[in-house]
Motif scaffolding. Sequence first.
Motif, PDB file in Angstrom:
ATOM      1  N   MET A   1       0.791  -1.226   0.366  1.00  0.00           N
ATOM      2  CA  MET A   1       0.035   0.162   0.120  1.00  0.00           C
ATOM      3  C   MET A   1       0.887   1.303  -0.102  1.00  0.00           C
ATOM      4  O   MET A   1       1.860   1.436   0.729  1.00  0.00           O
ATOM      5  N   ARG A   2       0.365   2.280  -0.643  1.00  0.00           N
ATOM      6  CA  ARG A   2       1.212   3.494  -0.788  1.00  0.00           C
ATOM      7  C   ARG A   2       0.202   4.734  -0.430  1.00  0.00           C
ATOM      8  O   ARG A   2      -0.703   4.799  -1.248  1.00  0.00           O
ATOM      9  N   ILE A   3       0.847   5.248   0.184  1.00  0.00           N
ATOM     10  CA  ILE A   3      -0.080   6.723   0.734  1.00  0.00           C
ATOM     11  C   ILE A   3       0.527   7.841  -0.207  1.00  0.00           C
ATOM     12  O   ILE A   3       1.835   8.185   0.343  1.00  0.00           O
ATOM     13  N   SER A   4      -0.089   8.503  -1.207  1.00  0.00           N
ATOM     14  CA  SER A   4       0.500   9.586  -1.670  1.00  0.00           C
ATOM     15  C   SER A   4       0.425  10.921  -0.953  1.00  0.00           C
ATOM     16  O   SER A   4      -0.048  11.027   0.271  1.00  0.00           O
ATOM     17  N   THR A   5       1.077  11.940  -1.407  1.00  0.00           N
ATOM     18  CA  THR A   5       1.073  13.117  -0.920  1.00  0.00           C
ATOM     19  C   THR A   5      -0.467  13.543  -0.688  1.00  0.00           C
ATOM     20  O   THR A   5      -0.719  14.307   0.201  1.00  0.00           O
ATOM     21  N   LYS A   6      -1.424  13.166  -1.752  1.00  0.00           N
ATOM     22  CA  LYS A   6      -2.975  13.650  -1.144  1.00  0.00           C
ATOM     23  C   LYS A   6      -3.357  13.075   0.224  1.00  0.00           C
ATOM     24  O   LYS A   6      -3.924  13.906   1.043  1.00  0.00           O
ATOM     25  N   GLY A   7      -3.166  11.757   0.357  1.00  0.00           N
ATOM     26  CA  GLY A   7      -3.500  11.219   1.452  1.00  0.00           C
ATOM     27  C   GLY A   7      -2.568  11.996   2.789  1.00  0.00           C
ATOM     28  O   GLY A   7      -3.068  12.229   4.176  1.00  0.00           O
ATOM     29  N   ARG A   8      -1.214  11.969   2.882  1.00  0.00           N
ATOM     30  CA  ARG A   8      -0.395  12.668   3.784  1.00  0.00           C
ATOM     31  C   ARG A   8      -0.783  14.009   3.971  1.00  0.00           C
ATOM     32  O   ARG A   8      -1.136  14.727   5.224  1.00  0.00           O
ATOM     33  N   GLY A  77      -8.615   6.312   8.809  1.00  0.00           N
ATOM     34  CA  GLY A  77      -8.967   5.965   7.733  1.00  0.00           C
ATOM     35  C   GLY A  77     -10.093   6.413   7.017  1.00  0.00           C
ATOM     36  O   GLY A  77     -10.142   6.486   5.750  1.00  0.00           O
ATOM     37  N   ASP A  78     -11.078   7.198   7.618  1.00  0.00           N
ATOM     38  CA  ASP A  78     -11.953   8.105   6.972  1.00  0.00           C
ATOM     39  C   ASP A  78     -11.178   9.159   5.831  1.00  0.00           C
ATOM     40  O   ASP A  78     -11.723   9.054   4.803  1.00  0.00           O
ATOM     41  N   VAL A  79     -10.214   9.842   6.429  1.00  0.00           N
ATOM     42  CA  VAL A  79      -9.614  10.772   5.464  1.00  0.00           C
ATOM     43  C   VAL A  79      -8.891  10.030   4.463  1.00  0.00           C
ATOM     44  O   VAL A  79      -8.846  10.236   3.216  1.00  0.00           O
ATOM     45  N   VAL A  82     -11.208   8.583   1.667  1.00  0.00           N
ATOM     46  CA  VAL A  82     -11.553   9.793   0.780  1.00  0.00           C
ATOM     47  C   VAL A  82     -10.771  10.286  -0.282  1.00  0.00           C
ATOM     48  O   VAL A  82     -11.003  10.494  -1.799  1.00  0.00           O
ATOM     49  N   LEU A  83      -9.549  10.419   0.072  1.00  0.00           N
ATOM     50  CA  LEU A  83      -8.433  10.935  -0.888  1.00  0.00           C
ATOM     51  C   LEU A  83      -7.635   9.698  -1.622  1.00  0.00           C
ATOM     52  O   LEU A  83      -7.099  10.200  -2.758  1.00  0.00           O
ATOM     53  N   GLU A  84      -7.757   8.611  -1.128  1.00  0.00           N
ATOM     54  CA  GLU A  84      -6.582   7.650  -1.825  1.00  0.00           C
ATOM     55  C   GLU A  84      -7.519   6.575  -2.266  1.00  0.00           C
ATOM     56  O   GLU A  84      -7.167   5.707  -3.150  1.00  0.00           O
ATOM     57  N   GLY A  85      -8.920   6.187  -1.947  1.00  0.00           N
ATOM     58  CA  GLY A  85      -9.857   5.300  -2.496  1.00  0.00           C
ATOM     59  C   GLY A  85      -9.463   4.100  -1.384  1.00  0.00           C
ATOM     60  O   GLY A  85      -8.928   4.452  -0.239  1.00  0.00           O
TER      61      GLY A  85
END
Length: 139
Positions: A1-8, A77-79, A82-85
């Motif tokens: 799993m990768r969290i992009s700058t969108k999620g961060r 997890g909610d955030v 929404v931002l990462e799918g």
Amino acid sequence: MRISTKGRYGLTIMIELAKNQGEGPTSLKSIAQANDLSEHYLEQLIAPLRNAGLVKSIRGAYGGYILADSPSKITAGDVIRVLEGPITLVEGIEDEAQAQRELWIRIRDAIKSVLDNTTLDDLASHSDDSEVDGYMFYI
């Protein structure tokens, strides 16, 4: 799993709003300046958070954003969703051997558990001057 700058960066917005809960709206400009981020990029991220009902916008000279609910009721997890799918570890696991498939599922479930059991309140109240090992997640 990768969290992009969108999620961060989305989590950064939400943590800042949680820290300022009860003090009125917070502008994206102040969040961007405090965290050395692009205000324009934060503007792109706030729209899906608002559309998902996680934040509310306040118009006017002293406007900005507030959390739509208590920081103790909104999870990381909610955030991220929404931002990462959806939270997925690897794709095509149905083609893997049973043992490997079960491993990927267990890892995914552990990640979901950490994200869904970590609230904005937890993140906002975390002290930056605590020990590095002070808040450890085991997956």
